[in-house]
Write an enzyme that holds these catalytic residues in place. Structure first.
Site, PDB file in Angstrom:
ATOM      1  N   TYR A   1     -33.643 -16.814  -5.488  1.00 13.56           N
ATOM      2  CA  TYR A   1     -33.580 -17.453  -6.526  1.00 13.56           C
ATOM      3  C   TYR A   1     -34.065 -18.792  -6.798  1.00 13.56           C
ATOM      4  O   TYR A   1     -34.833 -19.398  -7.521  1.00 13.56           O
ATOM      5  CB  TYR A   1     -32.165 -17.085  -7.214  1.00 13.56           C
ATOM      6  CG  TYR A   1     -32.086 -17.943  -8.687  1.00 13.56           C
ATOM      7  CD1 TYR A   1     -32.117 -17.207  -9.806  1.00 13.56           C
ATOM      8  CD2 TYR A   1     -31.378 -19.263  -8.503  1.00 13.56           C
ATOM      9  CE1 TYR A   1     -32.038 -18.039 -10.976  1.00 13.56           C
ATOM     10  CE2 TYR A   1     -31.036 -19.927  -9.704  1.00 13.56           C
ATOM     11  CZ  TYR A   1     -31.311 -19.362 -11.169  1.00 13.56           C
ATOM     12  OH  TYR A   1     -31.089 -19.994 -12.080  1.00 13.56           O
TER      13      TYR A   1
ATOM     14  N   SER B   1     -33.874 -25.156 -12.116  1.00 14.17           N
ATOM     15  CA  SER B   1     -32.547 -25.170 -12.043  1.00 14.17           C
ATOM     16  C   SER B   1     -32.282 -26.293 -10.917  1.00 14.17           C
ATOM     17  O   SER B   1     -32.910 -26.767 -10.287  1.00 14.17           O
ATOM     18  CB  SER B   1     -32.278 -23.828 -11.393  1.00 14.17           C
ATOM     19  OG  SER B   1     -30.877 -23.747 -10.742  1.00 14.17           O
TER      20      SER B   1
END
Length: 272
Positions: free
Chosen positions: A177, A164
């Site tokens: 995350y 990401s």
């Protein structure tokens, strides 16, 4: 965390570009995609089927979304398989690979894509249970599946991991995350070095803000409404705009690339 299916999303995500015609880039290949029931995983699954691959999708609980994705794969004239279960269980990883090999006799492309996120305003609000679930889903599961797949991957096979933009720039509400996504980058680079002599390529894709069910499921409505507006292109991306990065890395078009990360992120400049 709300469980919002793609049918409930407004606007609806775009999974394939209108009028897209395949070029058999993945003819005779077998692909396995985790988190393939919706979002980026669904877009990859449908695109790969158009390009000639037989596709297996793994998912956790969204039966209707998974069935819809499988239907789309079948409409493209390719055989599909859907496998439900908990990727954080290493025994399930073994079962997945066994089912794929039993059904198709080979595995050429492994896409580790499934992930969870639980936004929190403060580090103190992140419980032990949340940390364990986030890491178990977002990085441990990738390692389990790669470990089980490797005996079946031959020269020319491709592993692609979903990291990401948060791995590079962080996120104030996604601390755990973002940490897992950074781990995926390091895992990708290390595994690529380890497997280079076997001619098995390992790369990653680091999407920016992409409009998938994960967004309205995990963010408050006001945050979801603003989602993606802070990148140079001033909008969230569609799953159809990310899937081609996976296609490139899965195909022979990227035969001289390993240990690399592609960045479909709406124009953010990332120091890689």
């Amino acid at each position: 965390m709300k469980n919002i299916s793609e049918k409930e999303m407004d606007p609806q995500p775009e999974y394939i570009k209108k009028g897209y015609k395949g070029s058999d880039l993945l003819k005779d290949k077998v692909a396995l995609i985790t988190g393939g029931d919706s979002g980026i995983g669904k877009a990859i699954a449908v695109l790969f089927a158009i390009e000639g691959a037989q596709v297996t999708i793994c998912y956790h609980s969204s039966d209707n979304d998974a069935k819809q994705t499988l239907s789309e794969i079948n409409k493209k004239g390719k055989k599909g398989l859907m496998i439900k279960g908990d990727l954080t269980d290493s025994k399930h990883a073994k079962e997945i690979i066994q089912k794929v090999i039993s059904e198709f006799g080979q595995l050429d492309i492994l896409i580790n894509n499934a992930a969870v996120q639980f936004p929190q305003d403060e580090l103190s609000a992140i419980s032990d249970e949340q940390i364990q679930k986030t890491f178990a889903t977002n990085i441990f599961a990738y390692m389990y599946l790669c470990r089980e797949a490797l005996p079946h991957l031959k020269e020319g096979a491709s592993i692609i991991n979903t990291t990401s933009v948060t791995a590079y720039k962080g996120h104030e509400k996604l601390i755990d995350y973002s940490a897992t996504k950074g781990a995926i980058v390091s895992f990708t680079r290390s595994l690529s070095a380890n497997l280079a002599h076997k001619k098995i390529r390992v790369n990653a894709v680091a999407p920016g803000p992409i409009w998938t069910p994960l967004i309205p499921s995990t963010f408050p409505e006001e945050d979801a409404d603003r989602f993606g507006k802070d990148v140079p292109l001033n909008r969230p991306g569609q799953p159809s705009e990310v899937a081609p990065s996976y296609l490139f890395l899965a195909s022979d078009q990227s035969s001289y690339m390993t240990g690399q990360v592609l960045h479909p992120n709406g124009g953010e400049i990332i120091n890689t």
